[in-house]
Design a protein around this motif. Structure first.
Motif, PDB file in Angstrom:
ATOM      1  N   ALA A  21      -7.425   5.074   1.657  1.00  0.00           N
ATOM      2  CA  ALA A  21      -7.217   4.236   0.268  1.00  0.00           C
ATOM      3  C   ALA A  21      -6.764   5.172  -1.076  1.00  0.00           C
ATOM      4  N   THR A  22      -5.229   5.390  -1.408  1.00  0.00           N
ATOM      5  CA  THR A  22      -5.377   6.066  -2.442  1.00  0.00           C
ATOM      6  C   THR A  22      -4.565   4.844  -3.841  1.00  0.00           C
ATOM      7  N   SER A  23      -4.420   3.821  -3.050  1.00  0.00           N
ATOM      8  CA  SER A  23      -4.567   3.354  -4.588  1.00  0.00           C
ATOM      9  C   SER A  23      -5.766   1.919  -4.071  1.00  0.00           C
ATOM     10  N   ASP A  24      -5.883   1.088  -5.028  1.00  0.00           N
ATOM     11  CA  ASP A  24      -6.091  -0.602  -4.474  1.00  0.00           C
ATOM     12  C   ASP A  24      -4.804  -1.573  -4.312  1.00  0.00           C
ATOM     13  N   LEU A  25      -4.929  -2.421  -2.413  1.00  0.00           N
ATOM     14  CA  LEU A  25      -4.841  -3.086  -2.961  1.00  0.00           C
ATOM     15  C   LEU A  25      -3.735  -3.305  -2.383  1.00  0.00           C
ATOM     16  N   ASP A  26      -3.134  -2.141  -1.310  1.00  0.00           N
ATOM     17  CA  ASP A  26      -1.725  -2.006  -1.026  1.00  0.00           C
ATOM     18  C   ASP A  26      -1.438  -3.092  -0.013  1.00  0.00           C
ATOM     19  N   SER A  27       0.179  -3.468  -0.212  1.00  0.00           N
ATOM     20  CA  SER A  27       0.727  -4.673   0.643  1.00  0.00           C
ATOM     21  C   SER A  27       0.032  -3.860   2.369  1.00  0.00           C
ATOM     22  N   GLY A  28       0.612  -2.920   2.257  1.00  0.00           N
ATOM     23  CA  GLY A  28       0.682  -2.443   3.670  1.00  0.00           C
ATOM     24  C   GLY A  28      -0.543  -2.373   4.238  1.00  0.00           C
ATOM     25  N   ALA A  29      -1.322  -1.652   3.506  1.00  0.00           N
ATOM     26  CA  ALA A  29      -2.306  -0.910   4.305  1.00  0.00           C
ATOM     27  C   ALA A  29      -3.491  -1.952   4.132  1.00  0.00           C
ATOM     28  N   MET A  30      -2.384  -3.162   3.293  1.00  0.00           N
ATOM     29  CA  MET A  30      -4.062  -4.871   4.037  1.00  0.00           C
ATOM     30  C   MET A  30      -3.647  -5.075   5.604  1.00  0.00           C
TER      31      MET A  30
END
Ligand SMILES: O=C(O)CCC(=O)C(=O)O
Length: 261
Positions: free
Chosen positions: A235-244
């Motif tokens: 992760a490079t940002s928190d709770l990104d929708s694609g990553a989620m």
């Protein structure tokens, strides 16, 4: 005694200082902020792909320096999850060995447990049977209908001589490192604070996932000349929708792998 000599003899290391009190407070508050947004993060797989705090911790040089001494210079992050026992909660972990149902074809695997709150006997820290990793795989009994057991299958090894168990107490910011065949367990949290650990599993790149070839991992150090795994993205940002969304898929795969015999 060197870390590797102690690890080979006992099957684990404990009480190793990794981060300081300010860092603990920061990492705990990032976890708890995320929980306010998406709910409990207990036992979710691959949290380092959706939150920057565990993404930083899984690559912490102090952790990797020790893992390197134990499994060599090439290191993959296989999984990272928080294991949280709420204050005065009944949840516990039965006596087990990590590798029993994971489908890995080698035991060049290490579980690191980094304390983000006090892990004491009263808050339900891990208890280990020193040297038990040398027994190799032990028979497990699958449990049924025990919601308080954290393990997916409530699996347990019977007839443990608990008089041999040693409590792996950790102050916030300290970590333990344990071998995949080490017998270990933990009791409910009888304290007034949450017991929070970040559990990180590392493997050597040659280790294959036999239940699901093509599962994912992330290179932490060295080189991966085997390429058995698709690459996780830290992760490079928190709770990104694609990553989620991606993590949700990986959660299903992880439960398919670790949640069946
Ligand atoms: O968090 C716990 O109490 C148990 C953790 C565990 O079984 C593990 O890290 O392998």
């Amino acid at each position: 005694m060197s870390y590797s000599a102690q690890y080979n003899d006992q099957g684990y290391l404990s009480g190793i200082d990794i981060i300081n009190a300010d860092e603990v407070a920061e990492h705990r508050s990032q976890l708890e902020n995320a929980e306010q947004q998406i709910g409990s993060m207990h036992y979710l797989a691959k949290v380092h792909t959706i939150l920057t705090s565990p993404a930083k911790l899984v690559s912490h040089p102090r952790i990797l320096d020790i893992v390197e001494q134990l499994i060599g210079p090439d290191i993959l992050i296989y999984n990272a999850s928080y294991i949280i026992k709420e204050a005065n909660a009944k949840s516990y972990v039965s006596w087990h060995q990590d590798l029993t149902y994971w489908g890995l074809d080698s035991d060049e695997q290490i579980s690191v447990w980094l304390a983000l709150s006090d892990a004491s006997e009263s808050s339900g820290c891990m208890r280990m049977i020193p040297g038990s990793h040398r027994l190799g795989r032990q028979p497990h009994i699958l449990g049924e209908g025990d919601d308080n057991n954290v393990l997916f299958q409530s699996q347990r090894v019977a007839d443990i001589d608990e008089s041999k168990a040693v409590a792996a107490e950790l102050k916030p910011g300290q970590a333990s490192f344990h071998h995949g065949w080490l017998l270990h367990a933990s009791s409910p949290n009888a304290s007034a604070d949450r017991r929070i650990g970040l559990n990180i599993q590392y493997i050597a790149p040659h280790v294959r996932q036999t239940k699901l070839p093509g599962y994912t991992a992330l290179l932490a150090r060295g080189v991966d000349q085997y390429r058995h795994y698709e690459e996780d993205v830290a992760a490079t940002s928190d709770l990104d929708s694609g990553a989620m969304r991606r993590r949700d898929e990986l959660e299903r795969l992880n439960r398919d792998i670790a949640g069946r015999a």
